[in-house]
Motif scaffolding. Structure first.
Motif, PDB file in Angstrom:
ATOM      1  N   GLU A 265      -3.666   5.312  -4.257  1.00 22.89           N
ATOM      2  CA  GLU A 265      -2.941   5.230  -5.665  1.00 22.89           C
ATOM      3  C   GLU A 265      -4.005   5.462  -6.629  1.00 22.89           C
ATOM      4  O   GLU A 265      -3.755   6.119  -7.741  1.00 22.89           O
ATOM      5  CB  GLU A 265      -2.661   3.598  -5.778  1.00 22.89           C
ATOM      6  CG  GLU A 265      -1.821   3.601  -6.954  1.00 22.89           C
ATOM      7  CD  GLU A 265      -1.370   2.135  -7.173  1.00 22.89           C
ATOM      8  OE1 GLU A 265      -1.007   1.624  -8.389  1.00 22.89           O
ATOM      9  OE2 GLU A 265      -1.196   1.329  -6.171  1.00 22.89           O
ATOM     10  N   SER A 266      -5.096   5.211  -6.520  1.00 24.24           N
ATOM     11  CA  SER A 266      -6.432   5.599  -7.500  1.00 24.24           C
ATOM     12  C   SER A 266      -6.360   7.186  -7.937  1.00 24.24           C
ATOM     13  O   SER A 266      -6.645   7.516  -8.819  1.00 24.24           O
ATOM     14  CB  SER A 266      -7.657   5.125  -7.190  1.00 24.24           C
ATOM     15  OG  SER A 266      -8.144   5.872  -5.848  1.00 24.24           O
TER      16      SER A 266
ATOM     17  N   ALA B 283      -5.833   8.893 -11.284  1.00 25.67           N
ATOM     18  CA  ALA B 283      -6.511   9.827 -12.065  1.00 25.67           C
ATOM     19  C   ALA B 283      -6.169  11.067 -12.402  1.00 25.67           C
ATOM     20  O   ALA B 283      -6.746  12.012 -13.145  1.00 25.67           O
ATOM     21  CB  ALA B 283      -8.089   9.781 -11.024  1.00 25.67           C
ATOM     22  N   HIS B 284      -5.353  11.539 -11.506  1.00 24.30           N
ATOM     23  CA  HIS B 284      -4.995  12.937 -11.464  1.00 24.30           C
ATOM     24  C   HIS B 284      -3.638  13.282 -12.192  1.00 24.30           C
ATOM     25  O   HIS B 284      -3.171  14.478 -11.822  1.00 24.30           O
ATOM     26  CB  HIS B 284      -5.318  13.878 -10.458  1.00 24.30           C
ATOM     27  CG  HIS B 284      -6.565  13.664 -10.240  1.00 24.30           C
ATOM     28  ND1 HIS B 284      -7.619  14.316 -10.780  1.00 24.30           N
ATOM     29  CD2 HIS B 284      -7.418  12.943  -9.098  1.00 24.30           C
ATOM     30  CE1 HIS B 284      -8.845  14.220 -10.358  1.00 24.30           C
ATOM     31  NE2 HIS B 284      -8.767  13.114  -9.243  1.00 24.30           N
TER      32      HIS B 284
ATOM     33  N   ILE C 206      -0.356  17.112  -4.469  1.00 25.99           N
ATOM     34  CA  ILE C 206      -1.619  17.148  -3.428  1.00 25.99           C
ATOM     35  C   ILE C 206      -1.172  15.913  -2.686  1.00 25.99           C
ATOM     36  O   ILE C 206      -1.250  15.903  -1.285  1.00 25.99           O
ATOM     37  CB  ILE C 206      -3.041  16.658  -4.042  1.00 25.99           C
ATOM     38  CG1 ILE C 206      -3.339  17.572  -5.087  1.00 25.99           C
ATOM     39  CG2 ILE C 206      -3.950  16.360  -3.061  1.00 25.99           C
ATOM     40  CD1 ILE C 206      -3.607  19.072  -4.462  1.00 25.99           C
ATOM     41  N   GLY C 207      -0.410  14.849  -3.052  1.00 28.57           N
ATOM     42  CA  GLY C 207       0.098  13.714  -2.289  1.00 28.57           C
ATOM     43  C   GLY C 207       1.070  14.206  -1.357  1.00 28.57           C
ATOM     44  O   GLY C 207       1.030  13.573  -0.097  1.00 28.57           O
ATOM     45  N   VAL C 208       2.121  15.078  -1.795  1.00 23.34           N
ATOM     46  CA  VAL C 208       3.122  15.507  -0.980  1.00 23.34           C
ATOM     47  C   VAL C 208       2.415  16.490   0.280  1.00 23.34           C
ATOM     48  O   VAL C 208       2.907  16.386   1.345  1.00 23.34           O
ATOM     49  CB  VAL C 208       4.206  16.386  -1.653  1.00 23.34           C
ATOM     50  CG1 VAL C 208       4.908  17.331  -0.786  1.00 23.34           C
ATOM     51  CG2 VAL C 208       4.823  15.367  -2.498  1.00 23.34           C
TER      52      VAL C 208
END
Length: 123
Positions: free
Chosen positions: A91-92, A96-97, A104-106
């Motif tokens: 989650e951080s 932050a982004h 990026i998460g996907v």
């Protein structure tokens, strides 16, 4: 998901056209590490040293193409660094982004999903 070295390379690529504002200073690389990184970015065709400028100094380089045309894949290939997808995106990172973190998460999730489907018995 990205190594500290890859994150530094991305920050350096942001720093070069911005002149004096150093995002990469947050990563605290030594002169030798910075010189090595700039050499890798130059060898890969992402940056070029300005004529008669000192090697290893950020101010001695310019981007070979506009920043918006340089992809994360370009940076990963230039640095030779791995992608760390061994855990879900924290989650951080999203905090932050912002919107970038969603992409990026996907990507991280999809890589994990594809790798979980490759069985070692098929190797």
């Amino acid at each position: 998901m990205f190594t500290r070295y890859t994150q530094t390379a991305i920050a350096v690529l942001h720093d070069i056209p911005s002149g004096g504002c150093l995002q990469s200073a947050n990563f605290r690389q030594t002169e030798e590490e910075m010189s090595e990184l700039l050499h890798k970015l130059e060898t890969s065709g992402l940056v070029r040293r300005l004529p008669e400028q000192e090697e290893g100094l950020l101010s001695s380089y310019e981007l070979c193409r506009p920043l918006h045309e340089i992809s994360v894949l370009d940076v990963i290939e230039a640095t030779g660094e791995p992608i760390n997808c061994k855990c879900p995106t924290p989650e951080s990172f999203y905090i932050a982004h912002g919107r970038l973190a969603q992409k990026i998460g996907v990507a991280n999730h999809m890589i994990r999903m594809f790798l979980s489907d490759v069985k070692i018995s098929e190797w």
